[in-house]
Design a protein around this motif. Structure first.
Motif: not given
Length: 702
Positions: A205, A260, A263, A201-203, A266, A366, A240-241, A257
């Protein structure tokens, strides 16, 4: 094409380590850290050798001097058997502080008259880029781990690191021994190698003041993330954002977040300092007292930044008095203790600081954090944000961040898709070098390769980079015009810009029409740097457009001041004529756009012509020389170069030569080069002037 595919496959295989290659890797460590963490270090070394195929060399720093470490790394890199391709600096390893090289950073432009710890760039490019040459200046008397060097004219004036590197510099901050932090971290890094995992997954912000004014930029970034990681497209929860506007006080939601357990990467856009992630802005005031609180908060932050960046604090106070109507007596000194307490409460609610890791039990998970923010990776300090991320007890292994200012309009996610395909985080940083950007943590960290069908956008981009001059300018321009992938088009454009190609004007015209907002934004920025009058119609089209991205529109307005008035204003009027039948209230529309444009036209011309005609005072000339690092219209660059050659003030000549080196994309650069080249061989000039001319010539011609 088969050769290109084989090339990229081989490169990725070497980088992952899972191909059992015999590439060398150096661990540079101070004697006490080696003694204190000997067991954990041995486990880390075994994992590097058994899981990633490196031949590991231990370089125990018994010198305590950067030059000696650099010489040993060069020796290990030159040897025929298992030459090193990377290194990690563990413990109390000297920090090189680089001066006279701000042009190698993305944004740092502080006067070197400011205190040396502030106006120098902490950079391990000293250790990993052997094409650079340095002159030792001094060791810091207060912080003996800092060593100051000047970038010499004798070496390269661009970055091309020979090694990938990373920093592990635990300190005693927070009440935990540096050696205990190191032992815990090495066990964590070793476990990550023994149990590699795929990227899941990636995030992303986005904080206040970073892309916030442009929803189009947000859309483009999210599209780019799917090009970076195409194999995650069908994986639930993979992308996710979060935006600072999603919640009034976003900090706790962000921390949740980031914790997580699954993750992977990030990417955080925000302002920053070594001890703070500025996540959001103070909520809009709704009453008199809140308005007062807001103004005082703004005042404190503005003064803090003024000191940080060497601005005149008294002038800042004066501006705040005018703008915010604050009583003069409030601005004579610091805010009162009551107001400082209020500020502290605000920052606790708004921003993520070093104390939050302990106070909130913040343990980010992350695996790789990317800090698109100033100073977050300033590892030369007793502590910094990037250090806390890797030493906090969560699963974060490495971070990418800057030791000084970081440019907002940069490519922060360049090639990060390759992290999901087996490239180490250190290699990513090596391929995208800037003087201030560093890996804080293990630079050999790698995800299990997840290969999809065909070449991804980042694999195609890496192929273009590795092919170098074997790809012609016309091939790159064709890719820019035809590739269906925005990241590939952007890479083609950046390579043409890096070459200062004769096709650059055509490339800028094509990119300015692109649907990928970041590419269009970079094209407008290139218009400023190039200033070719042939680009005036393209710039005018953006200026008069009804629905341009806010970020692109702002940069386009700024670009007006870099074009001759006789080129840009007729182009704007012609563009306004062409759209008049398709807008309501065309006269009002025309007046607004034309008035805004005329405000910027010829903005710097009077001052520069005053200088080159000798009508400016000596003091103002030195100020002007520094200002023109940013504000030198390309159509005036040759005039400045001619003045530089004829003035008899060697100090001013050095300053002006340095300034000219910032403008290699100016369409007049060949005229400037001819003048600078003469100065390099003019025996009547002082050595310091000729040496600066050599540096500038290399910068303009690379």
């Amino acid at each position: 094409m088969k050769k290109l595919l084989l090339s990229i496959t081989a490169l990725l295989a070497v980088a992952t380590g899972f191909a059992r290659q015999s590439a060398g890797f150096a661990i540079v460590i101070d004697p006490e850290s080696h003694r204190q963490a000997a067991t954990e270090l041995q486990g880390y070394i075994q994992a590097l050798e058994e899981m990633q195929g490196f031949h590991v060399y231990i370089v125990e720093d018994r010198w305590g001097v950067p030059d000696s470490i650099r010489q040993e790394l060069q020796r290990l890199h030159r040897q025929k058997k298992s030459p090193i391709v990377g290194a990690v600096f563990i413990g109390d390893i000297p920090v090189p502080m680089i001066r006279d090289a701000q042009f190698l950073t993305s944004a740092f432009k502080m006067s070197q008259k400011q205190p040396w710890p502030d106006s120098s760039v902490p950079s391990d490019r000293f250790y990993d880029d052997f094409g650079l040459q340095f002159k030792f200046l001094k060791r810091d008397s207060v912080s003996p781990h800092l060593f100051y060097y000047s970038l010499s004219h004798e070496g390269n004036q661009r970055l091309h690191p020979d090694l990938f590197t990373g920093r592990l510099r635990p300190t005693d901050a927070g009440g935990t021994s540096r050696y205990e932090k190191l032992r815990v971290y090495l066990r964590k890094a070793t476990d990550a190698k023994r149990h590699p995992e795929k990227l899941q997954s990636t995030f992303v912000y986005t904080g206040s003041g970073s892309l916030t004014e442009s929803r189009v930029a947000h859309i483009g970034e999210q599209m780019a993330m799917r090009e970076h990681f195409p194999t995650l497209a069908m994986q639930p929860g993979a992308f996710s954002y979060m935006d600072f506007g999603d919640e009034r006080f976003i900090k706790r939601r962000l921390m949740n977040e980031m914790m997580r357990p699954d993750l992977g990467i990030a990417l955080m856009h925000h302002h920053g300092d070594f001890d703070t992630q500025y996540l959001t802005s103070y909520p809009k005031p709704s009453g008199t007292q809140q308005a007062l609180d807001y103004l005082l908060y703004s005042y404190r932050v503005r003064l803090q930044r003024a000191r940080r960046y060497g601005e005149n604090v008294d002038s800042v106070r004066h501006l705040l008095t005018e703008r915010d109507h604050l009583p003069e007596e409030w601005l004579k000194g610091e805010p009162t203790a009551e107001h400082q307490h209020l500020d502290s409460l605000m920052e606790d609610s708004l921003n993520l600081t070093l104390k939050d890791f302990l106070n909130y039990g913040y343990r980010p998970n992350c695996r790789v954090a990317i800090y698109d923010a100033c100073y977050n990776a300033a590892f030369q300090n007793d502590d910094c944000i990037a250090n806390e991320y890797i030493f906090s007890g969560g699963k974060t292994i490495a971070g990418l961040g800057g030791t000084v200012n970081v440019l907002q309009d940069k490519w922060p996610d360049h090639l990060i898709g390759l992290l999901g395909q087996g490239l180490t985080v250190g290699r990513i940083n090596q391929l995208c070098p800037e003087l201030e950007m560093h890996v804080v943590g293990d630079p050999t960290y790698v995800f299990l390769a997840d290969k999809g069908n065909g070449q991804s956008a980042d694999e195609q981009s890496l192929t273009m980079i590795e092919q170098g001059n074997r790809l012609s300018d016309s091939q790159l321009l064709h890719t820019l015009r035809t590739s269906p992938l925005g990241l590939v088009r952007l890479q083609a454009f950046m390579l043409l810009q890096d070459r200062n190609s004769d096709l650059l004007t055509a490339a800028i015209e094509a990119a300015s029409l692109d649907n990928f907002e970041l590419l269009q934004r970079f094209a407008v920025n290139a218009m400023q740097k190039c200033g070719d009058p042939r680009l005036a119609p393209s710039l005018a089209r953006i200026i008069v457009s009804n629905n341009t991205s806010a970020r692109v529109a702002f940069n386009a307005q700024q670009a007006i001041q870099f074009f001759p008035e006789e080129a840009i204003m007729p182009a704007i009027n012609k563009a306004l004529d062409s759209i008049a039948p398709y807008v309501t209230w065309p006269d009002e529309y025309r007046q607004k756009r034309a008035t805004e444009a005329s405000h910027y036209a010829k903005r710097w011309e009077a001052d520069i012509r005053s200088m080159v005609s000798g009508q400016m005072s000596e003091r103002r000339m030195h100020i002007q020389a520094d200002r023109m690092k940013i504000y030198l219209p390309p159509y005036l660059a040759a005039d400045v170069a001619a003045f530089t050659e004829k003035t008899t003030d060697p100090t001013l000549q050095v300053e002006l030569l340095s300034t000219l080196g910032w403008h290699r994309l100016a369409y007049t650069h060949k005229e400037v080069i001819a003048i600078v080249e003469r100065m390099t061989t003019n025996g009547s000039l002082p050595p310091e002037v000729r040496h600066e001319a050599i540096k500038t010539l290399k910068r303009l011609k690379y």
